[in-house]
Design an enzyme around this catalytic site. Structure first.
Site, PDB file in Angstrom:
ATOM      1  N   GLY A   1       0.835  -1.193   0.000  1.00 39.52           N
ATOM      2  CA  GLY A   1       0.000   0.000   0.000  1.00 39.52           C
ATOM      3  C   GLY A   1       0.873   1.248   0.000  1.00 39.52           C
ATOM      4  N   GLU A   2       0.373   2.324   0.575  1.00 41.20           N
ATOM      5  CA  GLU A   2       1.052   3.616   0.686  1.00 41.20           C
ATOM      6  C   GLU A   2       1.185   4.346  -0.652  1.00 41.20           C
ATOM      7  OE1 GLU A   2       4.881   3.346   2.557  1.00 41.20           O
ATOM      8  OE2 GLU A   2       4.158   2.105   4.220  1.00 41.20           O
TER       9      GLU A   2
END
Length: 359
Positions: free
Chosen positions: A313-314
């Site tokens: 993610g991120e």
């Protein structure tokens, strides 16, 4: 419930055609750069310019939010990690910071619903502390979902008005693959066991708890399946509502987006329902290891640029893919044509000069 979005016009077909014509006259065999050629054509259509311009202000916005369901054993990490990681982003020590530096992008963090107090510079658009436990209660109130949608739209406007020419949505929130899977499995009519992944690395017992939570949340989500705002309110959370609005507004503002992993793509499914046609302005950066991500990409008819078994993610997968998109722009914009380079072509007839069109 209203959301204020309408259908989105697609990227400019005239400039896509001009880019295709230019590709045919560059010093290479036709189609020799494969998908890079189609990517360059897409950028030209999005920008309304042929040849296209290299991205000068690629911007990542990481939407951070906690989820009540994380308190019930669906993640390998405690909810406190969300706020800790927000601080890590601000300190420049996370994967998104390292990858953005390499890809030529900058990072912004937006605390939408972190279950803690965060730095005032990231909490301007905060809606609440943690979204509700979706397997047993609504994620948000009516007022909160509207506030989250307004926040996502405002953040997109802020970034585009400040000069962003490419946007990436990232995510941070312990437990957020659970609502992501609820949205995707509900919208694609998939059984939970076929959609649930390991998220942050849960063991078998955690996986069983996660399946049960998703099954119960899907039962609550199905009655509002056709109502995107209600679906976000009941079965997602403030961070998802903000991401969905951010993606819809970016398309409305004719700004290309690279999608990240399962969480962002779940929000994208709802964004396409909010603003029909928005997906024409998005690329899928990568395919994560989460089973639900492949389901969502298939539903959106998006083919990922890379597949490296990533699941962080991120915005990390989208950032890893960004240099590929930059390469596509460079090839279309910076290569010489056969005529310019004095290189013979396979066609004995003189070719029409490659178009150079700018809006």
């Amino acid at each position: 419930m209203t959301h204020g979005f309408g259908p989105v016009a697609p990227p400019d077909a005239q400039f896509r055609a001009a880019a295709e014509q230019r590709q045919a006259q560059l010093t290479k065999p036709g189609g020799a750069l494969g998908r890079l050629e189609k990517l360059g054509n897409w950028v030209a259509a999005c920008q309304g310019a042929c040849p296209p311009r290299q991205f000068e202000r690629a911007r990542v916005v990481v939407f951070a939010g906690d989820h009540g369901v994380a308190r019930h054993g669906v993640s390998a990490y405690p909810s406190e990690v969300t706020a800790q990681m927000v601080a890590n982003f601000l300190g420049g020590g996370a994967a998104v910071n390292a990858l953005a530096a390499v890809a030529g992008a900058t990072v912004r963090v937006a605390d939408i619903s972190v279950d803690a107090d965060t730095d005032p510079q990231v909490s301007k658009h905060k809606v609440r502390r943690s979204s509700g436990t979706i397997d047993r209660e609504d994620a948000l109130t009516d007022e909160e979902v509207q506030s989250a949608i307004a926040a996502g739209r405002a953040i997109a406007d802020e970034e585009i008005d400040a000069g962003a020419d490419l946007l990436i949505a990232g995510d941070m929130g312990i437990g957020n693959t659970t609502p992501a899977t609820v949205l995707i499995a509900t919208l694609t009519n998939t059984e939970p066991v076929a959609a649930v992944g390991r998220g942050t690395g849960i063991d078998d017992a955690g996986w069983i708890r996660k399946v049960a939570a998703i099954r119960d949340a899907m039962r609550r989500a199905r009655p509002v399946l056709k109502e995107p705002v209600e679906l976000l309110r009941v079965a997602a959370g403030a961070d998802f509502a903000a991401m969905a609005a951010f993606l819809a507004q970016a398309a409305t503002r004719r700004t290309p987006v690279i999608l990240d992993g399962v969480v962002v793509t779940a929000a994208a499914l709802v964004a396409e329902d909010l603003a029909a046609g928005a997906s024409a302005w998005w690329l899928a950066g990568h395919r994560s290891t989460e089973p639900a991500h492949a389901l969502a990409l298939r539903h959106l008819r998006l083919e990922p640029l890379i597949d490296l078994d990533m699941r962080l993610g991120e915005g990390s997968g989208a950032l890893t893919a960004l240099p590929i998109l930059r390469s596509a722009v460079a090839a279309l914009a910076d290569m010489s044509t056969f005529a310019e380079a004095g290189v013979s072509t396979a066609d004995p007839e003189p070719s029409t000069p490659a178009p150079n069109l700018r809006k």
